[in-house]
Design a protein around this motif. Structure first.
Motif, PDB file in Angstrom:
ATOM      1  N   ALA B 293       0.835  -1.199   0.000  1.00  0.00           N
ATOM      2  CA  ALA B 293       0.000   0.000   0.000  1.00  0.00           C
ATOM      3  C   ALA B 293       0.871   1.251   0.000  1.00  0.00           C
ATOM      4  CB  ALA B 293      -0.923  -0.013   1.205  1.00  0.00           C
ATOM      5  N   LEU B 294       1.954   1.187   0.800  1.00  0.00           N
ATOM      6  CA  LEU B 294       2.851   2.339   0.905  1.00  0.00           C
ATOM      7  C   LEU B 294       3.428   2.694  -0.465  1.00  0.00           C
ATOM      8  CD1 LEU B 294       3.792   3.992   3.268  1.00  0.00           C
ATOM      9  CD2 LEU B 294       5.668   2.422   3.602  1.00  0.00           C
ATOM     10  N   ILE B 295       3.850   1.661  -1.205  1.00  0.00           N
ATOM     11  CA  ILE B 295       4.400   1.924  -2.541  1.00  0.00           C
ATOM     12  C   ILE B 295       3.287   2.410  -3.468  1.00  0.00           C
ATOM     13  CG2 ILE B 295       5.559   0.880  -4.517  1.00  0.00           C
ATOM     14  CD1 ILE B 295       6.789  -1.116  -2.606  1.00  0.00           C
ATOM     15  N   CYS B 427       3.083   3.023   7.560  1.00  0.00           N
ATOM     16  CA  CYS B 427       2.183   3.044   6.400  1.00  0.00           C
ATOM     17  C   CYS B 427       0.924   3.835   6.730  1.00  0.00           C
ATOM     18  CB  CYS B 427       1.841   1.622   5.996  1.00  0.00           C
ATOM     19  SG  CYS B 427       0.416   1.513   4.907  1.00  0.00           S
ATOM     20  N   LEU B 428       0.340   3.550   7.888  1.00  0.00           N
ATOM     21  CA  LEU B 428      -0.886   4.259   8.258  1.00  0.00           C
ATOM     22  C   LEU B 428      -0.620   5.753   8.406  1.00  0.00           C
ATOM     23  CD1 LEU B 428      -2.486   1.714  10.723  1.00  0.00           C
ATOM     24  CD2 LEU B 428      -3.091   2.184   8.355  1.00  0.00           C
ATOM     25  N   ALA B 429       0.534   6.090   9.000  1.00  0.00           N
ATOM     26  CA  ALA B 429       0.856   7.505   9.199  1.00  0.00           C
ATOM     27  C   ALA B 429       0.985   8.211   7.855  1.00  0.00           C
ATOM     28  CB  ALA B 429       2.149   7.625   9.993  1.00  0.00           C
ATOM     29  N   VAL B 430       1.714   7.568   6.926  1.00  0.00           N
ATOM     30  CA  VAL B 430       1.881   8.191   5.604  1.00  0.00           C
ATOM     31  C   VAL B 430       0.535   8.330   4.921  1.00  0.00           C
ATOM     32  CG1 VAL B 430       2.855   7.844   3.309  1.00  0.00           C
ATOM     33  CG2 VAL B 430       4.241   7.417   5.318  1.00  0.00           C
ATOM     34  N   PHE B 431      -0.285   7.289   5.062  1.00  0.00           N
ATOM     35  CA  PHE B 431      -1.602   7.328   4.446  1.00  0.00           C
ATOM     36  C   PHE B 431      -2.421   8.498   4.982  1.00  0.00           C
ATOM     37  CE2 PHE B 431      -6.085   6.082   4.463  1.00  0.00           C
ATOM     38  CZ  PHE B 431      -6.272   5.943   3.108  1.00  0.00           C
ATOM     39  N   LEU B 432      -2.414   8.657   6.299  1.00  0.00           N
ATOM     40  CA  LEU B 432      -3.174   9.756   6.899  1.00  0.00           C
ATOM     41  C   LEU B 432      -2.635  11.100   6.431  1.00  0.00           C
ATOM     42  CD1 LEU B 432      -3.880   8.523  10.513  1.00  0.00           C
ATOM     43  CD2 LEU B 432      -5.462   8.839   8.612  1.00  0.00           C
ATOM     44  N   MET B 433      -1.305  11.167   6.338  1.00  0.00           N
ATOM     45  CA  MET B 433      -0.698  12.420   5.894  1.00  0.00           C
ATOM     46  C   MET B 433      -1.192  12.781   4.490  1.00  0.00           C
ATOM     47  SD  MET B 433       3.332  13.114   5.356  1.00  0.00           S
ATOM     48  CE  MET B 433       3.364  12.759   3.610  1.00  0.00           C
ATOM     49  N   ALA B 482       8.594   4.992   1.189  1.00  0.00           N
ATOM     50  CA  ALA B 482       8.319   3.549   1.167  1.00  0.00           C
ATOM     51  C   ALA B 482       9.631   2.782   1.044  1.00  0.00           C
ATOM     52  CB  ALA B 482       7.394   3.201   0.004  1.00  0.00           C
ATOM     53  N   GLY B 483      10.543   3.340   0.232  1.00  0.00           N
ATOM     54  CA  GLY B 483      11.844   2.697   0.084  1.00  0.00           C
ATOM     55  C   GLY B 483      12.612   2.685   1.391  1.00  0.00           C
ATOM     56  N   ALA B 484      12.517   3.794   2.139  1.00  0.00           N
ATOM     57  CA  ALA B 484      13.196   3.845   3.436  1.00  0.00           C
ATOM     58  C   ALA B 484      12.664   2.741   4.340  1.00  0.00           C
ATOM     59  CB  ALA B 484      12.995   5.214   4.077  1.00  0.00           C
ATOM     60  N   ALA B 485      11.342   2.530   4.298  1.00  0.00           N
ATOM     61  CA  ALA B 485      10.767   1.459   5.119  1.00  0.00           C
ATOM     62  C   ALA B 485      11.203   0.096   4.606  1.00  0.00           C
ATOM     63  CB  ALA B 485       9.245   1.555   5.114  1.00  0.00           C
TER      64      ALA B 485
END
Lengths: 370, 571
Positions: B293-295, B427-433, B482-485
């Protein structure tokens, strides 16, 4: 419109002359003037097969506006189908001295799986190399076109299709040799595969296939069907509203092109001497697309020119500077799409007739909006 | 009391290894520690540990006591007894390393300075005890520190019991858990465990001891009926094949009560195992799904707005992962800080590259989505080759910082890997952002306007070129994060992005283009399906099944799980 218009006539004359020169040259003793080495002959034969693949991509992309990123899968399937024949005819000359292909002995199989039955018959294997990709294209195309998957969506799922097939062919349990695929072929119809005569024959067949398929494409494109195909490219909905069964037209052309790609794959394998799951990789399919883009899509001779150019560049550069190849290759994608939307062939015709290019450009605009 | 050597030597925290791996450059603080131990060396083996555990906390940075050094260097047996006694009470890794080396005959002393040296495995060189550069030993006059039989058996006992009586409860937990899977058979061991059980206060360590004793009780033909019943009760909590086998044996017992208890214990065990594996599958599926999802979120942003599939998206992911590597190279010794700083860093790097791609190439290809696809594919080839040429074609080592490693035990058997947990959270944090940016900012408003109707948005004064640029930067930047993760989960190499790109396309298409929630749900569903199919069919077949499933799904629902409605859908 005639199937043999002036550019087609010129192209046929040049291509046939080139093929004839290579074939005759390969029969001359080595070292004499105009002689062509067997290695060059088989390389050119492979180019002919790849040109046929490019033609099949051009037919669906250039004429019908469907960008298939999975055409390599049809090519590879044809290759595998004919590879089965070649593997069966290694016979007991393999490492394990068994009637079974070596890789089957290696993974402990005792008899051929059902789908290998009859593959030792040349005619059946040849039929399979056309029918298998044709069937796949029929099923895949039918489901996709019926539900009106188009544009980028179609590109993505066709890429997913070839990717899934690649993963599947990597599995040993599928019975197609896993990672290593098929290699170490010995003979076709009882003739040794490593002779000069065989190289020349295969080259001549590849060239003939390319020209034959070129002629079929021309015939289709100048027919009423061809008109419908181009109309679909430019505005699919309008064609549908005019009462045409768009799905059927698309399906016919898509399947036809897949069958040609399969046959090209079947001729490619004995010349390359190997087929493995990498020919299912999305990269290989995209390579065929870039050949068409570089040559100029919507013009069949463009696809052939593009295939020869790209593959010649690839052979030369990977030999000379392996590192530089991907840079050049990547740049080719960018430069062609940004600066040469009509490809090399478009450049040629624009030099000849500046106005024609303009008109084409406007036509492109309509298509894009659709 | 002496304790027999190894069969159940604790593998946890092997003192030799921890001693040698001690970071260099540690200060020598020669604090003298008074052991409260009895004179008799044999008893010291355990008693010193028992008492010492209370008032001698292990301290990082403890160096070898000069008196111990002198005693070890001494030629008198009694002096060395004293040294061992002192070392037994010292819980630093160095003391453990010295004792292990002493037992193995790898401990040497410099005749002139009485500095201690440990011979390296293989005997190639000598490293000073505590810290310092290894030497080849030729410039020193080294003498091996000898031991007698009695001392060796005492040392073996000390080393065995050492981690079980370690003041740190986590060390004890780990050491006792390691013992559970390897419960010895001799009587001395049983007595030793009972003794430890009596002293232990931590419930988890106690539980481990009880399980060892229960397994012993079941194995022992002389056990009484009550013992067996109690043992069955204890052992059903232990989910090893060995315990299952022991209990299964008892299901055929003559005593009906024992047989019934054993059957009940067995079914309880099986149910628990099923629950745990279900939990594990869901958790692994969620973490894989979050990565996808992040990607895909970044991809969804660019695709939704510009109608462009960015084939170089995978390479943005790769660049993000390489940013982590670069930060860690720039900050040696601080991998955790480097990772945290690299998260915004990777966003910036990928966003800049994304901006260059948008300005340099994509801008010229408006309204030609298929050609943009080809051009970005070319860019992805160039970026991959650039990394191969200018960095390396091999995978780069990325350090997993301590807070990402390890597990969190919810209960004894349900554990969560921190690394995967953080990735789900991330992932959730990025999504919310992204969701906030899209719904609550001016940029988001403009982006949505351009997505729905570009000409009208432009007529209303939206600078669509700027929106495209910002969008592409945002999408690429998120891919970089996402790559960092991903750098914590996968190998960081030039092909990193390529391996995930087809999957993330599928996520976007499956979820429905232009719908962020669809991307999240699609990613999590695909990840979950993958992990549920994997144990049944194998990893590759699972992937193939999912691909085919999605292809078929798209046929039925060409616009994905959550199709866009209204006019936007026609565009």
């Amino acid at each position: 419109m005639k199937a043999f218009d002036r550019p087609t006539r010129i192209f046929f004359a040049l291509a046939a002359a080139f093929a004839l020169a290579v074939a005759l040259g390969s029969l001359r003793p080595e070292g004499s003037a105009l002689s062509v080495s067997p290695l060059t002959v088989s390389v050119l034969g492979k180019y002919m097969c790849l040109a046929t693949l490019a033609l099949s991509v051009d037919l669906v992309w250039g004429y019908m506006g469907i960008l298939s990123l999975g055409h390599g899968a049809f090519f590879a399937m044809g290759g595998y189908a004919f590879g089965m024949y070649l593997m069966r005819h290694i016979g007991d000359k393999g490492v394990y001295v068994s009637e079974l292909p070596d890789f089957m002995v290696f993974i402990g199989w005792e008899k051929l799986p059902w789908y290998w039955l009859g593959t030792d018959v040349f005619a059946y294997a040849a039929f399979l190399s056309v029918a298998a990709p044709g069937l796949l294209a029929l099923v895949f195309g039918w489901t996709a076109f019926r539900s009106r998957v188009s544009g980028v969506y179609f590109s993505i799922i066709s890429q997913a299709m070839t990717y899934a097939l690649m993963l599947a062919f990597f599995l040993n349990a599928l019975g197609f040799g896993g990672n290593n695929g098929f290699t170490d072929f010995k003979e076709i119809l009882g003739f040794d595969i490593h002779t000069r005569g065989m190289a020349t024959t295969l080259f001549a067949l590849s060239a003939a296939l390319m020209l034959l398929f070129y002629w079929i494409c021309r015939t289709v494109s100048v027919s009423r069907l061809g008109l419908a195909v181009r109309a679909i490219r430019d505005n699919e909905d309008r064609v549908r509203f005019a009462g045409y069964r768009v799905e059927r037209v698309k399906l016919f052309v898509f399947t036809l092109s897949a069958m040609a790609a399969g046959l090209a794959g079947a001729l490619f394998v004995p010349q390359a001497g190997i087929i493995n799951p990498n020919s299912f990789s999305p990269l290989f399919s995209i390579e065929a697309v870039i050949c068409v883009a570089l040559g100029g899509r919507g013009r069949l001779y463009g696809a052939v020119i593009g295939a020869f150019l790209v593959n010649w560049l690839k052979t030369t550069l990977t030999g000379l500077m392996p590192d530089a190849w991907l840079f050049v290759y990547g740049l080719l994608f960018v430069v062609v799409t940004v600066f040469l939307p009509e490809g090399v062939a478009g450049l040629l015709s624009r030099i000849r007739n500046p106005l024609a290019g303009r008109l084409k450009g406007e036509r492109r605009g309509t298509e894009a909006r659709a | 009391m002496t304790f027999p050597p190894p069969p159940y030597a604790s593998p946890a925290g092997n003192p030799v290894r921890s001693g040698r791996a001690a970071p260099a450059g540690r200060k020598e603080t020669a604090a003298y520690r008074r052991p409260r131990a009895t004179r008799a060396l044999a008893a010291a083996a355990f008693c010193a540990l028992a008492f010492g555990a209370g008032d001698l906390p292990a301290e990082d940075g403890l160096a070898v006591d000069p008196e111990v050094r002198a005693s070890l260097a001494s030629s008198k047996v009694q002096d060395r007894d004293l040294a061992i006694e002192r070392l037994a009470a010292d819980f630093s890794p160095e003391a453990g390393a010295i004792m292990a080396a002493l037992l193995a005959g790898d401990l040497y002393v410099d005749r002139d300075t009485s500095d201690l040296y440990l011979r390296d495995p293989g005997g190639a060189g000598y490293s000073p005890a505590g810290s310092g550069e290894p030497t080849d030993g030729e410039s020193l006059s080294l003498r091996k520190v000898g031991t007698n039989n009695r001392q060796r058996s005492a040392l073996a006992g000390i080393l065995n019991g050492r981690s079980l009586r370690h003041p740190d409860v986590n060390v004890r937990r780990e050491a006792s858990a390691a013992l559970v899977s390897d419960s010895g058979a001799d009587e001395a061991f049983g007595a030793f465990i009972r003794e430890l059980l009596a002293e232990e206060k931590d419930s988890r360590v106690r539980g481990n001891y009880e399980k060892i004793l229960a397994a012993r009780a079941l194995r022992d033909p002389a056990s009484s009926r009550e013992d067996i019943l109690a043992a069955l009760g204890t052992l059903k909590e232990r989910l090893s094949p060995e315990a299952q086998g022991l209990i299964r044996e008892r299901t055929g017992a003559e005593d009906p009560e024992i047989a019934a208890a054993a059957r009940e214990a067995l079914s309880r065990m099986e149910a628990t195992i099923q629950h745990i594996s279900l939990f594990d599958t869901v958790f692994f599926g969620l973490s894989l799904g979050s990565v996808l999802a992040l990607i895909a979120i970044g991809l969804a942003v660019t695709f939704g707005v510009m109608g462009v599939i960015n084939m170089a998206h995978g390479e943005m992911v790769m660049l993000g992962a390489y940013t982590v590597w670069a930060f860690q190279e720039l900050m040696p010794g601080r991998p955790g800080l480097a990772l945290i700083l690299a998260v915004p860093g990777s966003f910036v790097v990928a966003a800049i590259v994304g901006a260059a791609i948008e300005r340099g190439v994509i801008r010229f290809l408006y309204n030609r989505p298929l050609e943009t696809l080809l051009a970005t594919f070319g860019i992805s080839l160039i970026l991959q080759q650039a990394v191969r040429t200018f960095v390396s074609s091999n995978n780069r080592p990325v350090v997993t910082p301590p807070f990402m490693a390890g597990q969190w035990y919810w209960t004894e058997h349900l554990s969560i890997t921190w690394g995967r947990f953080y990735i789900i959270v991330f992932c959730l944090a990025v999504f919310l952002m992204i969701l906030l940016v899209m719904k609550r900012t001016r940029l988001g408003l403009e982006v949505r306007a351009v997505t729905q109707n570009r000409p009208v948005a432009r007529a209303m004064g939206v600078n669509s070129g700027r929106v495209d640029l910002m969008c592409f930067m945002l999408g690429s930047g998120v891919a970089g994060m996402a790559g960092a993760a991903l750098s914590q989960l996968a190998n960081v190499g030039p092909n990193l992005g390529q391996n995930y790109i087809v999957d993330s396309f599928m996520v976007v298409v499956f979820g429905g283009v232009g719908n962020l929630w669809g991307t999240l749900v699609g990613g999590l569903l695909i990840g979950m399906a993958n992990k549920f199919l994997e144990p049944v069919n194998g990893a590759i077949l699972a992937k193939i099944i999912i691909m085919c499933g999605i292809i078929l799904f798209i046929q039925r629902h060409p616009r994905g799980l959550f199709p866009q409605k209204g006019r936007a859908a026609a565009a």
